[in-house]
Design a protein around this motif. Structure first.
Motif, PDB file in Angstrom:
ATOM      1  N   GLY A 489      22.076  60.119  69.735  1.00 24.26           N
ATOM      2  CA  GLY A 489      22.041  58.670  69.838  1.00 24.26           C
ATOM      3  C   GLY A 489      21.810  58.126  71.229  1.00 24.26           C
ATOM      4  O   GLY A 489      21.970  56.915  71.449  1.00 24.26           O
ATOM      5  N   GLU A 490      21.426  58.986  72.178  1.00 17.64           N
ATOM      6  CA  GLU A 490      21.163  58.487  73.533  1.00 17.64           C
ATOM      7  C   GLU A 490      19.841  57.721  73.599  1.00 17.64           C
ATOM      8  O   GLU A 490      19.647  56.895  74.490  1.00 17.64           O
ATOM      9  CB  GLU A 490      21.140  59.649  74.529  1.00 17.64           C
ATOM     10  N   ILE A 491      18.917  58.017  72.676  1.00 19.42           N
ATOM     11  CA  ILE A 491      17.622  57.334  72.668  1.00 19.42           C
ATOM     12  C   ILE A 491      17.695  56.148  71.695  1.00 19.42           C
ATOM     13  O   ILE A 491      18.110  56.299  70.546  1.00 19.42           O
ATOM     14  CB  ILE A 491      16.498  58.307  72.270  1.00 19.42           C
ATOM     15  N   GLU A 492      17.288  54.990  72.199  1.00 14.87           N
ATOM     16  CA  GLU A 492      17.402  53.761  71.414  1.00 14.87           C
ATOM     17  C   GLU A 492      16.066  53.022  71.392  1.00 14.87           C
ATOM     18  O   GLU A 492      15.123  53.380  72.107  1.00 14.87           O
ATOM     19  CB  GLU A 492      18.495  52.855  71.997  1.00 14.87           C
ATOM     20  N   VAL A 493      16.024  51.993  70.564  1.00 12.45           N
ATOM     21  CA  VAL A 493      14.826  51.178  70.401  1.00 12.45           C
ATOM     22  C   VAL A 493      15.068  49.803  71.014  1.00 12.45           C
ATOM     23  O   VAL A 493      16.122  49.199  70.820  1.00 12.45           O
ATOM     24  CB  VAL A 493      14.456  51.026  68.912  1.00 12.45           C
ATOM     25  N   GLY A 508       4.368  38.012  69.335  1.00 12.94           N
ATOM     26  CA  GLY A 508       4.801  39.245  68.710  1.00 12.94           C
ATOM     27  C   GLY A 508       5.790  39.979  69.603  1.00 12.94           C
ATOM     28  O   GLY A 508       6.204  39.475  70.656  1.00 12.94           O
ATOM     29  N   ALA A 509       6.166  41.150  69.161  1.00 14.00           N
ATOM     30  CA  ALA A 509       7.083  41.993  69.935  1.00 14.00           C
ATOM     31  C   ALA A 509       6.602  43.435  69.851  1.00 14.00           C
ATOM     32  O   ALA A 509       6.121  43.885  68.797  1.00 14.00           O
ATOM     33  CB  ALA A 509       8.507  41.868  69.414  1.00 14.00           C
ATOM     34  N   GLU A 510       6.732  44.144  70.960  1.00 17.81           N
ATOM     35  CA  GLU A 510       6.291  45.537  70.999  1.00 17.81           C
ATOM     36  C   GLU A 510       7.508  46.457  71.002  1.00 17.81           C
ATOM     37  O   GLU A 510       8.427  46.292  71.812  1.00 17.81           O
ATOM     38  CB  GLU A 510       5.447  45.792  72.247  1.00 17.81           C
ATOM     39  N   ALA A 511       7.526  47.414  70.080  1.00 13.48           N
ATOM     40  CA  ALA A 511       8.633  48.363  69.985  1.00 13.48           C
ATOM     41  C   ALA A 511       8.567  49.353  71.148  1.00 13.48           C
ATOM     42  O   ALA A 511       7.504  49.905  71.436  1.00 13.48           O
ATOM     43  CB  ALA A 511       8.575  49.106  68.656  1.00 13.48           C
ATOM     44  N   ARG A 547       9.733  53.166  62.170  1.00 15.99           N
ATOM     45  CA  ARG A 547      10.606  52.908  61.020  1.00 15.99           C
ATOM     46  C   ARG A 547      11.810  52.067  61.448  1.00 15.99           C
ATOM     47  O   ARG A 547      12.169  51.087  60.779  1.00 15.99           O
ATOM     48  CB  ARG A 547      11.063  54.231  60.419  1.00 15.99           C
ATOM     49  N   THR A 548      12.432  52.447  62.569  1.00 17.55           N
ATOM     50  CA  THR A 548      13.606  51.706  63.037  1.00 17.55           C
ATOM     51  C   THR A 548      13.229  50.277  63.404  1.00 17.55           C
ATOM     52  O   THR A 548      13.952  49.316  63.091  1.00 17.55           O
ATOM     53  CB  THR A 548      14.221  52.422  64.250  1.00 17.55           C
ATOM     54  N   SER A 549      12.081  50.112  64.051  1.00 14.54           N
ATOM     55  CA  SER A 549      11.639  48.773  64.454  1.00 14.54           C
ATOM     56  C   SER A 549      11.344  47.907  63.234  1.00 14.54           C
ATOM     57  O   SER A 549      11.709  46.718  63.187  1.00 14.54           O
ATOM     58  CB  SER A 549      10.388  48.872  65.331  1.00 14.54           C
ATOM     59  N   CYS A 550      10.676  48.476  62.242  1.00 15.38           N
ATOM     60  CA  CYS A 550      10.367  47.711  61.026  1.00 15.38           C
ATOM     61  C   CYS A 550      11.637  47.278  60.314  1.00 15.38           C
ATOM     62  O   CYS A 550      11.712  46.170  59.758  1.00 15.38           O
ATOM     63  CB  CYS A 550       9.506  48.555  60.080  1.00 15.38           C
ATOM     64  N   GLY A 551      12.644  48.144  60.337  1.00 15.15           N
ATOM     65  CA  GLY A 551      13.891  47.810  59.658  1.00 15.15           C
ATOM     66  C   GLY A 551      14.669  46.717  60.366  1.00 15.15           C
ATOM     67  O   GLY A 551      15.452  45.992  59.743  1.00 15.15           O
ATOM     68  N   GLY A 554      11.969  41.037  61.709  1.00 19.95           N
ATOM     69  CA  GLY A 554      11.668  40.136  60.603  1.00 19.95           C
ATOM     70  C   GLY A 554      10.176  39.917  60.465  1.00 19.95           C
ATOM     71  O   GLY A 554       9.361  40.593  61.070  1.00 19.95           O
ATOM     72  N   ASP A 555       9.815  38.938  59.629  1.00 18.13           N
ATOM     73  CA  ASP A 555       8.408  38.653  59.361  1.00 18.13           C
ATOM     74  C   ASP A 555       7.866  37.491  60.177  1.00 18.13           C
ATOM     75  O   ASP A 555       6.754  37.029  59.942  1.00 18.13           O
ATOM     76  CB  ASP A 555       8.216  38.327  57.857  1.00 18.13           C
ATOM     77  N   GLU A 556       8.649  36.975  61.141  1.00 16.72           N
ATOM     78  CA  GLU A 556       8.206  35.777  61.847  1.00 16.72           C
ATOM     79  C   GLU A 556       6.943  36.041  62.669  1.00 16.72           C
ATOM     80  O   GLU A 556       5.986  35.269  62.646  1.00 16.72           O
ATOM     81  CB  GLU A 556       9.319  35.250  62.769  1.00 16.72           C
ATOM     82  N   VAL A 557       6.942  37.104  63.469  1.00 16.93           N
ATOM     83  CA  VAL A 557       5.789  37.449  64.311  1.00 16.93           C
ATOM     84  C   VAL A 557       5.498  38.936  64.139  1.00 16.93           C
ATOM     85  O   VAL A 557       6.350  39.707  63.711  1.00 16.93           O
ATOM     86  CB  VAL A 557       6.077  37.129  65.799  1.00 16.93           C
ATOM     87  N   PRO A 558       4.265  39.353  64.480  1.00 13.15           N
ATOM     88  CA  PRO A 558       3.901  40.761  64.284  1.00 13.15           C
ATOM     89  C   PRO A 558       4.719  41.706  65.169  1.00 13.15           C
ATOM     90  O   PRO A 558       5.172  41.351  66.256  1.00 13.15           O
ATOM     91  CB  PRO A 558       2.423  40.801  64.660  1.00 13.15           C
ATOM     92  N   LEU A 559       4.881  42.908  64.659  1.00 13.18           N
ATOM     93  CA  LEU A 559       5.507  43.996  65.405  1.00 13.18           C
ATOM     94  C   LEU A 559       4.405  44.946  65.858  1.00 13.18           C
ATOM     95  O   LEU A 559       3.578  45.381  65.049  1.00 13.18           O
ATOM     96  CB  LEU A 559       6.510  44.735  64.516  1.00 13.18           C
TER      97      LEU A 559
END
Length: 704
Positions: A489-493, A508-511, A547-551, A554-559
């Motif tokens: 769990g040391e690596i996060e998004v 938008g937001a970049e993961a 997958r983590t970012s999509c979860g 939301g749907d407001e702006v693109p990921l």
């Protein structure tokens, strides 16, 4: 300088009075006039400066006070040959006042001071009496010094006689031990002149050849070796004689009585005189039985490459350890780590048999390059070779050696079927490593240096850089630990904001990945991606990031999520994205994946197919690192919704030529109805410049 005796007592002062006590001298000193005490201290000071006296200052003054009392007594007496003065001279020698100027200083101080002493004014004819006393003192001093020197000479003579007797005894014992080992050894021993002429052999050697000892004396050792093997043995002995090697170990065939051949191991060394001139050769010959021969063959197979016959990596490391220990400190050793350029392509074209033949030819060429040096060539990997050279004053420099290697390799070799094939090599060089480095660490350094050379293209070489090695080892250590860090769990998004330059609205937001390392702090996205890409972790980790970012989004702006070349070419990419969209419920239109323009342009793997499949399913595609000459073609050939200007161009926007190129790129993208994104916007001025240039979306510290 003076020093007390170990037990603190005064040193014996004369043969007649070996333990003269301080109390006696002290009592005399107390009875002397003050001027006498002053004279005693002055005398002690002057004489102690002429010789080393092993007493303290207090002891020296005490001794000289007593001596001065005796001198005064002799002057006041009436003996024609004052015995007290003679005794004072002898006691000076006993006190070790035997420096070159000790007696002269005594004569000077006493000669001047006694005549002026009030205590002696009553002496009749004082000058003559003082002269008489000083003469007696000098006589006693000279006689005692003569006896002391004679005693020392006698002691030295006895010591020399003892040493000579012990030396002769040790010589006899050494000769006896040698004879016992020579005659009783089960290993054959041959003592020869430097030309190989036999002077002595032991019974074991004669027994190997089934011949009497007397018949072998006077023969040449090389005549007792098989004709095909004699030259190799002679060459090995010659290298010993020339100092090019320190020990000979070689396997050759002996010719026994009636021509019977027998394998034997030869171990040789040189006997030199004190001037360093070679006088004799001693060769140990170990006859091989069938069992020992089999053991040697198995050992050779374990330590040598079966294809080329060269030593393998294990043998290379063992010999490297010895070479480091015995290297000349003035010149050290040099390790060359070679990898043949494009050999996999050559092997695919030639086939297995011819590519194996080519490797054997390469091995032969490398041996030829270093045949005049104390060196070892080994095959340490598929198409990797290692060479170490024990440098001398005549060893060529590194650049010359590498030039010779590539020059020889570039000459075509003609294999079966008439194919003329030439190769080249990249080389990592570790020149004069520290003697205490381990072979494993040295090979690791050479391998890292080789990889850096290969990064520059074919036929390149690099010298090892200890600082760079340390940094890369640190990064490699982090990279290999990344999988465990992900699991714990040391690596996060995290997310980075994308903003419309026209109105500063969120686009938008970049993961992004970041690593909360317990010792090194926060490690950013680019470094995490590079580590994962280098270690093969990028595909599963990248899928987890998306997958983590999509979860969480939301749907407001693109990921937006960027891909590396390995991810873009992954044949399972489309299926993985479809599954994670189904699992998270994120609309395909709300996900945009960035593809490296280089991978798209090169058609790497399934990259282009993945772009088309994803675009067809509604997922947005972005062409990242946009700016190469061929990238414009991609706007026509593949479905792209967004391009991201290459950072290497964006940072040079103030240069006139770069500015024109950027504006042309943006105009081209806009004419293709593609959205333009740019990174690195840190100020309002940056944002305004790009807006006016025609860019649509900005990313950077200015937007938070």
């Amino acid at each position: 300088m003076t020093a007390p005796l170990p037990n603190g007592d005064a040193y014996p002062v004369s043969p007649g009075d070996p333990r003269k006590t301080p109390s006696t001298a002290s009592s005399k000193k107390k009875n002397a006039a003050p001027t006498r005490a002053t004279l005693a201290r002055k005398w002690a000071y002057l004489v102690s400066a002429t010789a080393y006296l092993p007493y303290t200052h207090a002891q020296i003054e005490e001794h000289f006070a007593g001596l001065l009392d005796e001198v005064f007594a002799a002057v006041l007496g009436d003996d024609a040959e004052p015995a007290q003065a003679i005794e004072v001279g002898a006691r000076l020698v006993a006190l070790r006042c035997v420096g070159p100027d000790s007696l002269r200083r005594t004569m000077e101080i006493l000669g001047k001071s006694l005549l002026a002493e009030p205590e002696l004014r009553s002496v009749k004819s004082l000058p003559e009496r003082v002269l008489q006393v000083l003469g007696a003192l000098a006589s006693g001093y000279g006689e005692a010094l003569r006896e002391s020197i004679q005693t020392q000479q006698e002691d030295l003579s006895r010591t020399l006689v003892t040493i000579e007797r012990e030396t002769r005894r040790e010589l006899v014992l050494t000769q006896a031990r040698f004879e016992q080992l020579f005659t009783g050894s089960a290993t054959g021993v041959a003592v020869t002149r430097v030309d190989g002429r036999i002077q002595r052999v032991n019974p074991a050697f004669a027994e190997m050849l089934n011949r009497p000892v007397a018949d072998l004396t006077g023969l040449n050792l090389y005549d007792l070796v098989h004709l095909e093997d004699a030259a190799g043995l002679r060459e090995g002995h010659q290298r010993l004689l020339e100092g090019k090697s320190h020990r000979l170990e070689i396997l050759r065939r002996l010719v026994a009585d009636e021509g019977e051949l027998m394998w034997a191991g030869f171990t040789g060394s040189v006997i030199r005189d004190p001037a360093g001139e070679a006088q004799q050769l001693i060769t140990l010959v170990d006859g091989d039985t069938d069992v020992s021969l089999l053991q040697r063959q198995l050992s050779r197979q374990a330590l040598h490459d079966p294809l080329t016959g060269l030593p393998n990596r294990q043998f290379f490391g063992t010999r490297l350890e010895k070479a480091l220990r015995h290297a000349d400190p003035a010149f050290g050793i040099t390790v060359y780590h070679l990898d043949l350029d494009g050999f996999s392509l050559i092997a695919a074209g030639l086939g297995q048999r011819l590519s194996d033949d080519l490797l054997k030819r390469v091995a032969g060429k490398l041996r030829t390059v270093v045949e005049d040096e104390e060196a070892l060539v080994a095959r340490i990997g598929g198409d990797e070779f290692g060479i170490f050279i024990q440098n001398t004053a005549t060893t060529p420099d590194v650049a010359t050696v590498i030039g010779t290697i590539n020059q020889d390799l570039s000459e075509p070799v003609y294999l079966d079927g008439g194919s003329g094939v030439a190769v080249s090599a990249c080389v990592g060089v570790v020149h004069r490593p520290p003697r205490d480095i381990s072979p494993a660490e040295l090979l690791r350094a050479s391998d890292m240096t080789l990889r850096r050379a290969q990064a520059n293209g074919y036929r390149q070489w690099k010298l090892s850089d200890s600082a760079l090695d340390t940094r890369e080892r640190h990064e490699f250590g982090l990279a290999v630990a990344m999988a465990g860090a992900w699991e714990t769990g040391e690596i996060e998004v995290g997310f980075r904001r994308l903003v419309w330059l026209a109105d500063n609205a969120i686009a938008g937001a970049e993961a992004r990945l970041f690593w909360n390392h317990p010792r090194h702090g926060r490690i950013g996205h680019e470094t995490c991606v590079r580590f994962a890409d280098d270690t093969g972790l990028i595909v599963p980790l990248g899928e987890w990031l998306i997958r983590t970012s999509c979860g969480r989004w939301g749907d407001e702006v693109p990921l937006v999520a960027g891909l590396t070349s390995h991810q873009a070419a992954d044949p399972d990419l489309f299926g993985s994205v479809q599954h994670l969209l189904d699992d998270t419920g994120l609309a395909p239109s709300r996900l945009r994946l960035g593809f490296p323009s280089g991978a798209v342009l090169a058609g790497l793997g399934a990259t282009v197919d993945n772009m088309r499949l994803l675009a067809g399913s509604g997922v947005g595609t972005e062409l990242q690192d946009f700016g190469a000459a061929g990238d414009v073609v991609c706007l026509v050939d593949v479905p792209v919704k967004t391009v991201r200007i290459a950072s290497r161009l964006a940072t040079r926007r103030t240069e006139p030529l770069a500015e024109r190129s950027l504006r042309n790129l943006i105009d081209t993208a806009r004419s293709a109805e593609v959205t333009v994104t740019v990174e690195g916007i840190e100020t309002a001025g940056d944002a305004e410049w790009w807006r006016l240039a025609g860019a649509d979306i900005g990313i950077g510290g200015y937007f938070g």
